[in-house]
Design a protein around this motif. Structure first.
Motif, PDB file in Angstrom:
ATOM      1  N   ILE A  76     -15.928  32.976  43.821  1.00 48.29           N
ATOM      2  CA  ILE A  76     -15.183  31.928  44.340  1.00 48.29           C
ATOM      3  C   ILE A  76     -14.010  32.168  44.940  1.00 48.29           C
ATOM      4  O   ILE A  76     -13.356  31.310  45.887  1.00 48.29           O
ATOM      5  N   GLY A  77     -13.242  33.260  44.650  1.00 47.73           N
ATOM      6  CA  GLY A  77     -11.936  33.486  45.266  1.00 47.73           C
ATOM      7  C   GLY A  77     -10.835  32.710  44.688  1.00 47.73           C
ATOM      8  O   GLY A  77      -9.843  32.762  45.345  1.00 47.73           O
ATOM      9  N   SER A  78     -10.951  32.620  43.512  1.00 51.14           N
ATOM     10  CA  SER A  78     -10.077  31.729  42.525  1.00 51.14           C
ATOM     11  C   SER A  78     -10.022  32.168  41.267  1.00 51.14           C
ATOM     12  O   SER A  78     -11.128  32.544  40.606  1.00 51.14           O
ATOM     13  N   VAL A  79      -8.696  32.169  40.636  1.00 44.82           N
ATOM     14  CA  VAL A  79      -8.806  32.594  39.311  1.00 44.82           C
ATOM     15  C   VAL A  79      -7.947  31.775  38.242  1.00 44.82           C
ATOM     16  O   VAL A  79      -6.944  31.341  38.914  1.00 44.82           O
ATOM     17  N   TYR A 113     -10.789  35.581  35.447  1.00 46.64           N
ATOM     18  CA  TYR A 113     -12.235  34.776  35.495  1.00 46.64           C
ATOM     19  C   TYR A 113     -11.851  33.553  36.049  1.00 46.64           C
ATOM     20  O   TYR A 113     -10.561  33.092  36.058  1.00 46.64           O
ATOM     21  N   ASN A 114     -12.921  32.694  36.250  1.00 45.47           N
ATOM     22  CA  ASN A 114     -12.768  31.347  36.738  1.00 45.47           C
ATOM     23  C   ASN A 114     -13.627  30.336  35.673  1.00 45.47           C
ATOM     24  O   ASN A 114     -14.743  30.474  35.550  1.00 45.47           O
ATOM     25  N   LYS A 157       1.609  43.268  32.155  1.00 41.19           N
ATOM     26  CA  LYS A 157       1.244  44.648  31.702  1.00 41.19           C
ATOM     27  C   LYS A 157       2.351  45.425  30.889  1.00 41.19           C
ATOM     28  O   LYS A 157       2.256  45.705  29.960  1.00 41.19           O
ATOM     29  N   ALA A 158       3.714  45.016  31.464  1.00 45.14           N
ATOM     30  CA  ALA A 158       4.607  45.729  30.969  1.00 45.14           C
ATOM     31  C   ALA A 158       4.878  45.127  29.529  1.00 45.14           C
ATOM     32  O   ALA A 158       5.443  45.911  28.592  1.00 45.14           O
ATOM     33  N   LEU A 159       4.953  43.826  29.447  1.00 44.18           N
ATOM     34  CA  LEU A 159       5.191  43.359  27.913  1.00 44.18           C
ATOM     35  C   LEU A 159       3.809  43.114  27.155  1.00 44.18           C
ATOM     36  O   LEU A 159       4.002  42.729  25.899  1.00 44.18           O
ATOM     37  N   GLY A 160       2.839  43.554  27.748  1.00 44.23           N
ATOM     38  CA  GLY A 160       1.593  43.509  26.845  1.00 44.23           C
ATOM     39  C   GLY A 160       1.104  42.072  26.480  1.00 44.23           C
ATOM     40  O   GLY A 160       0.514  41.914  25.390  1.00 44.23           O
ATOM     41  N   ILE A 161       1.607  41.101  27.218  1.00 42.79           N
ATOM     42  CA  ILE A 161       1.036  39.658  27.115  1.00 42.79           C
ATOM     43  C   ILE A 161      -0.559  39.625  27.153  1.00 42.79           C
ATOM     44  O   ILE A 161      -1.255  40.246  28.242  1.00 42.79           O
ATOM     45  N   SER A 162      -1.294  39.091  26.235  1.00 39.57           N
ATOM     46  CA  SER A 162      -2.542  39.174  25.902  1.00 39.57           C
ATOM     47  C   SER A 162      -3.445  38.318  26.954  1.00 39.57           C
ATOM     48  O   SER A 162      -4.693  38.653  27.180  1.00 39.57           O
ATOM     49  N   GLY A 163      -3.029  37.518  27.399  1.00 37.77           N
ATOM     50  CA  GLY A 163      -3.779  36.568  28.391  1.00 37.77           C
ATOM     51  C   GLY A 163      -3.118  35.509  29.104  1.00 37.77           C
ATOM     52  O   GLY A 163      -2.173  35.102  28.550  1.00 37.77           O
ATOM     53  N   LEU A 164      -3.591  34.885  30.257  1.00 36.80           N
ATOM     54  CA  LEU A 164      -3.087  34.101  30.933  1.00 36.80           C
ATOM     55  C   LEU A 164      -3.869  33.035  31.287  1.00 36.80           C
ATOM     56  O   LEU A 164      -5.181  33.092  31.428  1.00 36.80           O
ATOM     57  N   ASN A 165      -3.310  31.597  31.480  1.00 40.84           N
ATOM     58  CA  ASN A 165      -4.202  30.659  32.474  1.00 40.84           C
ATOM     59  C   ASN A 165      -3.239  30.659  33.702  1.00 40.84           C
ATOM     60  O   ASN A 165      -2.155  30.709  33.705  1.00 40.84           O
ATOM     61  N   VAL A 166      -3.767  30.345  34.965  1.00 40.78           N
ATOM     62  CA  VAL A 166      -3.240  30.408  36.141  1.00 40.78           C
ATOM     63  C   VAL A 166      -3.395  28.881  36.899  1.00 40.78           C
ATOM     64  O   VAL A 166      -4.534  28.461  36.835  1.00 40.78           O
ATOM     65  N   THR A 167      -2.328  28.272  37.165  1.00 45.88           N
ATOM     66  CA  THR A 167      -2.423  27.038  37.805  1.00 45.88           C
ATOM     67  C   THR A 167      -1.876  27.099  39.205  1.00 45.88           C
ATOM     68  O   THR A 167      -1.594  28.104  39.606  1.00 45.88           O
ATOM     69  N   TYR A 208      -1.123  29.346  42.273  1.00 44.82           N
ATOM     70  CA  TYR A 208      -1.371  30.638  42.249  1.00 44.82           C
ATOM     71  C   TYR A 208      -2.904  31.230  42.186  1.00 44.82           C
ATOM     72  O   TYR A 208      -3.131  32.237  41.967  1.00 44.82           O
ATOM     73  N   LYS A 209      -3.665  30.284  42.066  1.00 41.28           N
ATOM     74  CA  LYS A 209      -5.128  30.685  41.632  1.00 41.28           C
ATOM     75  C   LYS A 209      -5.668  31.530  42.602  1.00 41.28           C
ATOM     76  O   LYS A 209      -6.590  32.326  42.224  1.00 41.28           O
ATOM     77  N   GLU A 210      -5.400  31.501  43.897  1.00 42.99           N
ATOM     78  CA  GLU A 210      -6.004  32.329  44.853  1.00 42.99           C
ATOM     79  C   GLU A 210      -5.216  33.625  45.067  1.00 42.99           C
ATOM     80  O   GLU A 210      -5.588  34.710  45.240  1.00 42.99           O
ATOM     81  N   GLN A 211      -3.863  33.409  44.905  1.00 40.60           N
ATOM     82  CA  GLN A 211      -2.898  34.560  45.245  1.00 40.60           C
ATOM     83  C   GLN A 211      -2.973  35.746  44.282  1.00 40.60           C
ATOM     84  O   GLN A 211      -2.737  36.740  44.702  1.00 40.60           O
ATOM     85  N   ILE A 212      -3.253  35.284  43.028  1.00 41.45           N
ATOM     86  CA  ILE A 212      -3.091  36.162  42.013  1.00 41.45           C
ATOM     87  C   ILE A 212      -4.301  37.441  41.872  1.00 41.45           C
ATOM     88  O   ILE A 212      -4.225  38.444  41.572  1.00 41.45           O
ATOM     89  N   LEU A 213      -5.590  37.025  42.909  1.00 44.54           N
ATOM     90  CA  LEU A 213      -6.529  38.000  42.940  1.00 44.54           C
ATOM     91  C   LEU A 213      -5.966  39.274  43.410  1.00 44.54           C
ATOM     92  O   LEU A 213      -6.522  40.419  42.736  1.00 44.54           O
TER      93      LEU A 213
END
Length: 272
Positions: free
Chosen positions: A85-88, A101-102, A54-64, A67-72
């Motif tokens: 699903i409970g996973s991103v 999204y998943n 958020k602070a740096l304005g990064i436009s998007g991420l993939n998550v592997t 952290y797929k569940e922890q990031i929610l």
């Protein structure tokens, strides 16, 4: 050329140094003349990393993993699929709002559909982690699905999707492999190691075997399945298709998956 208008996308997880995602997405940005770059970030502190997005304005991420569940808990909004699903595995930054999204489930489904029919088939799914949950959720709408997992409780939790859960044991493997039309390995077993979650003697010629592991491209499971005469599908197809959906969510562009696979294979050769 990188300049002040270049958008930044990335992959967060641990470890990430062997990921092919930077190769694939940077090739796509170049192909579609999009002023953006994609980097892989090895993350120890997930909460701080998300705040940094958020602070740096990064436009998007993939998550592997892991952290797929922890990031929610650190996101502002979730898609219907991600919430269920409970996973991103994909995050879009829309004017400072991070939306999860998943795309794993649709990635797996599209990979399967390249090679076989799915609707009405009997599917044995091994693994109930982040990817396994997404695949179970998506395929349960089209096929009869049994999920086996080392921790039976996690497999049973997926019965809310209309699948059947059980313990990943030799007895259950033997029972459900004789029942299944398609078997999917959604565990990490076989990743950069010469092991397989299924004894070769339990495989049979008319089985479709899909391994979501893509390093190595032909896992021990796929090699033994090919030797038995099974139709095999490698994990790179899932990576490509879920990545294509992520790219569409970020940019609005539906990318060429054949091009993505060619670039990924080039990247794999360079990394050897």
């Amino acid at each position: 050329m990188i300049n002040a208008k270049t958008r930044l996308y990335g992959l967060i997880g641990k470890p990430v140094e062997h990921s092919l995602s930077p190769v694939i997405h940077n090739a796509l940005f170049k192909r579609y003349n999009i002023n953006a770059v994609y980097l892989a970030f090895d993350v120890d502190d997930l909460e701080s990393a998300v705040k940094g997005v958020k602070a740096l304005g990064i436009s998007g991420l993939n998550v592997t993993m892991p952290y797929k569940e922890q990031i929610l808990e650190f996101l502002d909004e979730l898609s219907e699929e991600a919430r269920a699903i409970g996973s991103v595995n994909t995050v879009v930054n829309r004017e400072g709002k991070l939306i999860g999204y998943n795309t794993d489930g649709i990635g797996a489904l599209k990979a399967l559909k390249r090679f076989t029919e799915v609707e009405g088939k009997r599917v044995l799914l091994l693994g109930a982690g982040g990817a396994g949950k997404a695949i179970a959720y998506t395929l349960s709408r089209l096929a009869k699905v049994v999920v086996l997992n080392r921790t039976e409780r996690k497999a049973k939790e997926l019965e809310k999707f209309g699948v059947k859960g059980g313990k990943l044991s030799k007895e259950n493997l033997k029972r459900y492999l004789s029942w299944a039309d398609i078997v999917i390995n959604a565990t990490s077993l076989g990743m950069n190691e010469d092991r397989s979650p299924i004894p070769k003697g339990l495989l049979r010629e008319n089985l479709v075997v899909f391994d979501i592991v893509y390093s190595p491209l032909e896992t021990n499971l796929l090699r033994e399945a090919r030797e038995v005469g099974c139709l095999t599908i490698d994990g790179l197809w899932m990576l490509i298709h879920q990545g294509a959906e992520s790219f569409r969510l970020w940019t609005g562009v539906k990318p060429d998956v054949e091009f993505m696979r060619r670039e990924a294979l080039k990247g794999e050769k360079r990394s050897i």
